[in-house]
Design a protein around this motif. Structure first.
Motif, mmCIF file in Angstrom:
data_model
loop_
_atom_site.group_PDB
_atom_site.id
_atom_site.type_symbol
_atom_site.label_atom_id
_atom_site.label_comp_id
_atom_site.label_asym_id
_atom_site.label_seq_id
_atom_site.Cartn_x
_atom_site.Cartn_y
_atom_site.Cartn_z
ATOM 1 N N ASN A 1 0.822 -1.205 0.000
ATOM 2 C CA ASN A 1 0.000 0.000 0.000
ATOM 3 C C ASN A 1 0.856 1.255 0.000
ATOM 4 N N HIS A 2 1.872 1.267 0.842
ATOM 5 C CA HIS A 2 2.750 2.439 0.910
ATOM 6 C C HIS A 2 3.540 2.605 -0.384
ATOM 7 N N TYR A 3 4.034 1.486 -0.910
ATOM 8 C CA TYR A 3 4.808 1.552 -2.150
ATOM 9 C C TYR A 3 3.942 2.028 -3.310
ATOM 10 N N ALA A 4 2.683 1.605 -3.317
ATOM 11 C CA ALA A 4 1.789 2.003 -4.413
ATOM 12 C C ALA A 4 1.643 3.511 -4.485
ATOM 13 N N PHE A 5 1.543 4.176 -3.319
ATOM 14 C CA PHE A 5 1.398 5.630 -3.330
ATOM 15 C C PHE A 5 2.692 6.292 -3.778
ATOM 16 N N ALA A 6 3.823 5.901 -3.178
ATOM 17 C CA ALA A 6 5.100 6.522 -3.526
ATOM 18 C C ALA A 6 5.402 6.354 -5.012
ATOM 19 N N ALA A 7 5.182 5.149 -5.530
ATOM 20 C CA ALA A 7 5.475 4.882 -6.935
ATOM 21 C C ALA A 7 4.538 5.655 -7.856
ATOM 22 N N ARG A 8 3.280 5.809 -7.455
ATOM 23 C CA ARG A 8 2.291 6.510 -8.278
ATOM 24 C C ARG A 8 2.690 7.952 -8.526
ATOM 25 N N TYR A 9 3.262 8.599 -7.488
ATOM 26 C CA TYR A 9 3.561 10.025 -7.593
ATOM 27 C C TYR A 9 5.063 10.324 -7.691
ATOM 28 N N GLY A 10 5.862 9.280 -7.907
ATOM 29 C CA GLY A 10 7.290 9.508 -8.094
ATOM 30 C C GLY A 10 7.980 10.061 -6.874
ATOM 31 N N LEU A 11 7.558 9.611 -5.686
ATOM 32 C CA LEU A 11 8.142 10.072 -4.429
ATOM 33 C C LEU A 11 8.892 8.929 -3.761
ATOM 34 N N LEU A 12 9.564 9.226 -2.672
ATOM 35 C CA LEU A 12 10.372 8.218 -1.988
ATOM 36 C C LEU A 12 9.610 7.651 -0.800
ATOM 37 N N PRO A 13 9.644 6.322 -0.623
ATOM 38 C CA PRO A 13 8.986 5.709 0.530
ATOM 39 C C PRO A 13 9.705 6.055 1.827
ATOM 40 N N VAL A 14 9.010 5.828 2.947
ATOM 41 C CA VAL A 14 9.583 6.154 4.259
ATOM 42 C C VAL A 14 9.822 4.914 5.105
ATOM 43 N N THR A 15 9.537 3.731 4.566
ATOM 44 C CA THR A 15 9.775 2.500 5.315
ATOM 45 C C THR A 15 10.914 1.718 4.669
ATOM 46 N N THR A 16 11.566 0.900 5.473
ATOM 47 C CA THR A 16 12.700 0.116 4.990
ATOM 48 C C THR A 16 12.292 -0.817 3.861
ATOM 49 N N SER A 17 11.194 -1.551 4.043
ATOM 50 C CA SER A 17 10.804 -2.542 3.041
ATOM 51 C C SER A 17 10.422 -1.892 1.718
ATOM 52 N N ALA A 18 9.665 -0.799 1.766
ATOM 53 C CA ALA A 18 9.265 -0.137 0.528
ATOM 54 C C ALA A 18 10.457 0.538 -0.156
ATOM 55 N N SER A 19 11.397 1.068 0.638
ATOM 56 C CA SER A 19 12.594 1.681 0.056
ATOM 57 C C SER A 19 13.450 0.643 -0.651
ATOM 58 N N GLU A 20 13.594 -0.516 -0.035
ATOM 59 C CA GLU A 20 14.374 -1.593 -0.659
ATOM 60 C C GLU A 20 13.695 -2.070 -1.943
ATOM 61 N N ARG A 21 12.386 -2.095 -1.921
ATOM 62 C CA ARG A 21 11.658 -2.500 -3.127
ATOM 63 C C ARG A 21 11.883 -1.507 -4.252
ATOM 64 N N MET A 22 11.862 -0.205 -3.949
ATOM 65 C CA MET A 22 12.108 0.791 -4.983
ATOM 66 C C MET A 22 13.533 0.693 -5.515
ATOM 67 N N ARG A 23 14.462 0.392 -4.637
ATOM 68 C CA ARG A 23 15.858 0.253 -5.059
ATOM 69 C C ARG A 23 16.024 -0.899 -6.052
ATOM 70 N N LYS A 24 15.182 -1.925 -5.972
ATOM 71 C CA LYS A 24 15.268 -3.084 -6.863
ATOM 72 C C LYS A 24 14.395 -2.946 -8.103
ATOM 73 N N ASP A 25 13.506 -1.978 -8.114
ATOM 74 C CA ASP A 25 12.537 -1.826 -9.188
ATOM 75 C C ASP A 25 13.116 -0.942 -10.296
ATOM 76 N N LYS A 26 13.515 -1.541 -11.401
ATOM 77 C CA LYS A 26 14.165 -0.799 -12.478
ATOM 78 C C LYS A 26 13.229 0.206 -13.143
ATOM 79 N N LYS A 27 11.922 0.035 -12.935
ATOM 80 C CA LYS A 27 10.990 1.024 -13.471
ATOM 81 C C LYS A 27 11.213 2.387 -12.812
ATOM 82 N N HIS A 28 11.805 2.371 -11.614
ATOM 83 C CA HIS A 28 12.028 3.621 -10.893
ATOM 84 C C HIS A 28 13.526 3.942 -10.791
ATOM 85 N N LYS A 29 14.274 3.488 -11.760
ATOM 86 C CA LYS A 29 15.714 3.734 -11.753
ATOM 87 C C LYS A 29 16.053 5.211 -11.713
ATOM 88 N N LYS A 30 15.208 6.039 -12.329
ATOM 89 C CA LYS A 30 15.486 7.469 -12.344
ATOM 90 C C LYS A 30 15.303 8.117 -10.975
#
Length: 427
Positions: free
Chosen positions: A337-366
């Motif tokens: 749920n948290h990752y869905a919001f951050a990813a939707r608006y191109g923002l950074l997550p505030v939890t460890t698990s969601a941040s690690e997920r963004m770091r691995k998600d090449k769709k958000h490499k930028k």
């Protein structure tokens, strides 16, 4: 509050077991039975576009209620232009929502109107928050604000305009002098706005702080005392005035220019360089712009840090729905749920698990350069009750320090005195 908070991606415990005693039982008491939670949130969508945050929150609320049929959630979303006043009026009239998501919390915490975080969330949920963001949610070392999303700032530049001006499109300027030289070349090449300097009332306090950080300055010192008129900050604004504004490398009156206006101009190919936010990445990509990123320039080389900005969630005590608020907030911060919001608006997550997920998600490499900046980001002193008024004054006035004919020492000293008076009044 520490002047610079270093964020670790491995969270530490931020509450004691004793602090969780209020959550040890269910059944009767506040939160049990049929409850309707009132949620007020800010809209991160683009005006006129079909991406309002209301869509996200309503879907999340409906899913939550299906899993928790005894709790419904009434969702209201306001624009960032309106939410501060709307929420303030609700609180002042004695009718606050149960949960709010906005950019400040300290004054309500100091007035005893908010639940402590350890009254809402179990320890595993609290430990998921990135450490420094959890600390930034504290008032007098007690956490009331739950970080919601965060962002950092990087330098962004138009590669095509750099090439047009004879500049290396793969080499962003790393010092103030290099930036000045690039701006001069861009102007000579006919670029409409060589450097975008948004010192208007939308976010002047952010742009000014980014520049001050590049000269060893800040708004507060290591123990939380205001340092708005420090020699470093005065010198910074003098440099901006004399080296970018007066030569005409910015818009003529940057104290009246808002960030969003320059973001739109950058995406349209009219700005050579500016300090960028993650949402600008989305805007520029939609326009097919060729751009590069780099660290913020400092006086003698790349700045040691950058600006970090976080928005906050909080739960009000007034309606006595502590348990239901806690259940809903735990659901909000579940990774998907948290990752869905951050990813939707191109923002950074505030939890460890969601941040690690963004770091691995090449769709958000930028967004990875913005994630990289978190370790050295400095956040506003939002845990100071006096910050709300100080922030408003900075937005209104700090840009005047760098305008043509501006007096940085006089402007910053007036802001310093106002901040100190507000701090004294709250003590």
């Amino acid at each position: 509050m520490d002047r610079r908070r270093f964020l670790g991606m491995a969270a530490t415990g931020v509450a004691s077991a004793a602090g969780m005693s209020a959550l040890s039982g269910c059944g009767s008491g506040p939160g049990s039975g049929d409850v309707t939670l009132k949620l007020v949130a800010a809209d991160y969508g683009t005006p006129g576009a079909d991406n309002s945050s209301k869509i996200y929150w309503q879907k999340l609320a409906d899913t939550f209620t299906r899993k928790n049929p005894e709790i419904s959630v009434d969702v209201t979303v306001y624009s960032w232009n309106d939410i501060g006043k709307k929420l303030g009026d609700m609180v002042d009239s004695g009718d606050p929502p149960d949960i709010a998501q906005v950019d400040s919390y300290a004054s309500w915490a100091a007035e005893g109107k908010l639940y402590k975080v350890n009254e809402l969330l179990p320890i595993p949920d609290q430990a998921e928050f990135l450490v420094s963001l959890a600390e930034a949610g504290e008032v007098q070392r007690v956490q009331y604000g739950l970080p919601f999303v965060t962002s950092t700032r990087v330098l962004m530049y138009n590669k095509d305009l750099f090439a047009k001006a004879g500049l290396d499109p793969d080499k962003p300027p790393e010092s103030w002098e290099a930036l000045k030289s690039a701006a001069r070349r861009l102007k000579q090449a006919g670029v409409q706005i060589p450097y975008g300097l948004p010192l208007g009332p939308e976010e002047a306090q952010g742009e000014a702080l980014m520049w001050c950080l590049g000269n060893g300055g800040s708004y507060v010192d290591s123990v939380g005392n205001y340092t708005i008129n420090s020699p470093e900050n005065i010198e910074t604004m003098e440099w901006l005035r004399d080296n970018l504004v007066v030569p005409g490398y910015t818009e003529p009156a940057p104290q009246r220019v808002d960030r969003q206006k320059l973001f739109e101009a950058f995406s349209a190919g009219k700005v050579g360089v500016l300090n960028g936010h993650p949402t600008l990445v989305q805007q520029a990509d939609k326009k097919g712009l060729s751009y590069g990123t780099g660290k913020l320039p400092g006086r003698d080389g790349p700045a040691d840090g950058t600006l970090g900005v976080g928005d906050w969630m909080m739960a009000f005590k007034k309606r006595d729905h502590r348990e239901a608020c806690g259940k809903f907030l735990s659901f909000v911060y579940e990774e998907k749920n948290h990752y869905a919001f951050a990813a939707r608006y191109g923002l950074l997550p505030v939890t460890t698990s969601a941040s690690e997920r963004m770091r691995k998600d090449k769709k958000h490499k930028k967004l990875w350069p913005f994630l990289d900046q978190l370790a050295a980001a400095e956040f506003y002193p939002v845990g100071k009750v006096s910050w709300t008024g100080t922030n408003a004054a900075l937005k209104k006035s700090v840009g005047k320090a760098a305008m043509k004919g501006g007096d940085p020492k006089a402007v910053l000293t007036a802001l310093q005195r106002r901040a100190e008076a507000a701090e004294k009044a709250e003590s």
